[in-house]
Write a protein that holds these residues in place. Sequence first.
Motif, short mmCIF file in Angstrom:
data_model
loop_
_atom_site.label_atom_id
_atom_site.label_comp_id
_atom_site.label_asym_id
_atom_site.label_seq_id
_atom_site.Cartn_x
_atom_site.Cartn_y
_atom_site.Cartn_z
N ALA A 199 0.92 -1.07 0.01
CA ALA A 199 0.14 0.18 -0.03
C ALA A 199 0.65 1.22 -0.12
N GLN A 200 2.12 1.16 1.01
CA GLN A 200 3.06 2.40 0.69
C GLN A 200 3.72 2.56 -0.57
N ILE A 201 4.13 1.55 -0.96
CA ILE A 201 4.81 1.58 -2.47
C ILE A 201 3.58 2.06 -3.54
N ALA A 202 2.38 1.56 -3.47
CA ALA A 202 1.32 2.25 -4.30
C ALA A 202 1.03 3.58 -4.27
N PHE A 203 1.14 4.05 -2.86
CA PHE A 203 0.92 5.43 -2.80
C PHE A 203 2.11 6.37 -3.21
N ILE A 204 3.13 5.96 -2.83
CA ILE A 204 4.40 6.64 -3.20
C ILE A 204 4.58 6.78 -4.60
N VAL A 205 4.48 5.66 -5.52
CA VAL A 205 4.75 5.79 -6.95
C VAL A 205 3.72 6.37 -7.49
N ALA A 206 2.40 6.01 -7.33
CA ALA A 206 1.23 6.60 -7.68
C ALA A 206 1.49 8.43 -7.84
N PHE A 207 1.49 8.66 -6.54
CA PHE A 207 1.43 9.88 -6.21
C PHE A 207 2.69 10.53 -6.97
#
Length: 722
Positions: A657-665
């Motif tokens: 979830a953290q990787i998803a947010f960091i990369v998406a944002f």
Amino acid sequence: MSTASHIRRSRRWVLPLVVVLAWLFIGGPLGSFAGQLSTVQENDNAAFLPQSAESTIAQERLTEFAGDESVPATVVFEREGGLTEDDLTLIGQYADDMREVDNVDAAGVQGPVPSEDGAAAQVVVPIATSDGEELQVAVDDLRLVLEDTPDGLTALVGGPGGVLGDFIEAFGAIDGLLLGVALLVVLFILLVVYRSPVLPFVVLFSAVLALGLASAVIYGLAKNDLLDLNGQSQGILFILAVGAATDYSLLIVARYREELRDTESKYDAMRKAYRGAFEPIVASGLTVILGLLCLLLSDLSSLQGLGPVGAIGIAGAMFASLTLLPSALVLLGRRAFWPYRPSYGSEHTDAKGIWGRVARLVGRRARAVWVTTFLLLAIAAAFVPTLDEDPVPQTELFLTQVDSVDAQEILDAHFDADQSSPVHVVTPEDQLDATLEVLRDHPGIAAEGVAPLPDVGGEGAAGVPAPRVVDGEVIVFAPLTDPAESAAATATVRDLRTDLDEVSEDVVVGGQTAILIDTRDTTSRDRAVVIPAILAVIFVVLALLLRSLLAPALLLVANVLSFGATLGISALLFKYVFDFPASDPSTSLIGFVFLVALGIDYSIFLMTRVREESIKQGTHPGVLKGLSVTGGVITSAGVVLAATFAALSVVPILFLAQIAFIVAFGVLLDTLVVRSLLVPALSYDLGPRVWWPSRLWHTPDHADPETAEMLHLGREDGVKVD
């Protein structure tokens, strides 16, 4: 036109058709391997560590002593008000039943051990397998044994075995749910972007076959132990292959539509479009591939595996985008864009919308634009030190409630010592007494539970079992007084390593806590090695592509600043909005790899077009023309990639979830701010100097009439109109 030439032109459809059929009949069946990747995963922490790590050595020695590799599961029982005699009798029967479960080491089952307050009891059940699928089946079978407990009696499977079983079950969502969500999100975005019922499915078809090809290669390598694959890298593979293939497709489609307006023949239009898109796609793909391969410098096996896995995914995406997609597009021709077909001689509208206005803003206020964006990004990056990277217990890595987490809460509430995750100490036989003394004297160790692994059938003095000795060494188990993954337990193991090193340099300390420590220490070392390597590789690729030294340096600074801003904002949101417990150190490293390597893609797409236009008409009009005509496609590509990475959040695991947010944002920030404002405004302000030391450094501006009219350029901008 000669007859032979006419025949050749009339058969230009043959090669594209052959390519499409080859992908269908060869690449199509390979898609089944995407669903088989979970069978070759390794998800335990020890498999992530280098062979030289102290905890890895301890684990290997433990396997030699025990004769097999086992993972302990802790089955906990609790009743409010205290366990009854009937409960204890029933728990004993459950323990006997659990000995009959496949892959359970029956002789190693310990308990039941009641808590001091009488409200709970635990049974330690070793699961003798290193295969993830077999372990998950064993955990499920243990839970089946416990499903008919009496009212009021809680029975849960936890400990390392239960946690790992829940992890494997959570990662099972990758095979179907994650891929399905990612494809639906991409389809929706493409339908909005293209407003066509045909083109989105052509692009998606190419992306799915690219993933199938990559999955087949990775499956073969992992099956033969040539590549390490875990749930994290498989999830990232799915997202990366689909997202990258779609991004590359968007670039080719945009160039093809542009050329169809200027070229009557669909074949000639594709030849021109392919020539214009080939260099940026190959440069982009190679940049990401080389950046990912820098992860081979990592000492963590999980990151070493992620590098090649991601690189193969990008290679598959690039190959499909440069073969299958152009062939399918040229066969469909203008019909692919139905109902908004780009007819021959129709007007170019790229610079008349929002991106034309952005280009004019950059041209009029270049210095104010780049200074403002630079300062805002720098302010956001200043919050990076607030990112919490304290140890996160495995039980807190789940974003949904699972049995293993509830079991750990019961253990923490009723037991002082962690029986399921003791410290393993491998010591020379002649140093056994000194080792036992150090362990029993440490306040972080439950002294009464410290004991060497007994020799089956052997008996020492006073009826105490003799320790098992293998190659002159003995293994001692020492239960921790704190949860194995707590900060206190981490401090205890670090202290023990220091104290036992004074006993003998041959003493090795392992166990779950030691694995956590070694993983974190190795990650810190990796960041110091991998990040500079990635930056160096990207700089070299950009310098060769742009024939400049200054432009690559500026692009790298801009993208690193963008990453810093993303990480700073993420740190604030993780703590104050999402209420995440902390972040694994490898999360920021993985985020850096993808954000810098993928973020530089959009700068490549922009600056290759800017350079192409600068050769024709000078740097200032070249920057504005490049920005205006690539704005739509690059923004669409960024939105697609951000959305596909956001799909990782459907897997209820904290670090994903953290990787998803960091990369998406980060991708959105890079697309909408860095590539749209900072890079073009800084390039415009520098002018021809941005190409130093190439010949373009001395090329004057001479905008063509179409560009000058479309962007309202004139002498007041210092631009000569031809």
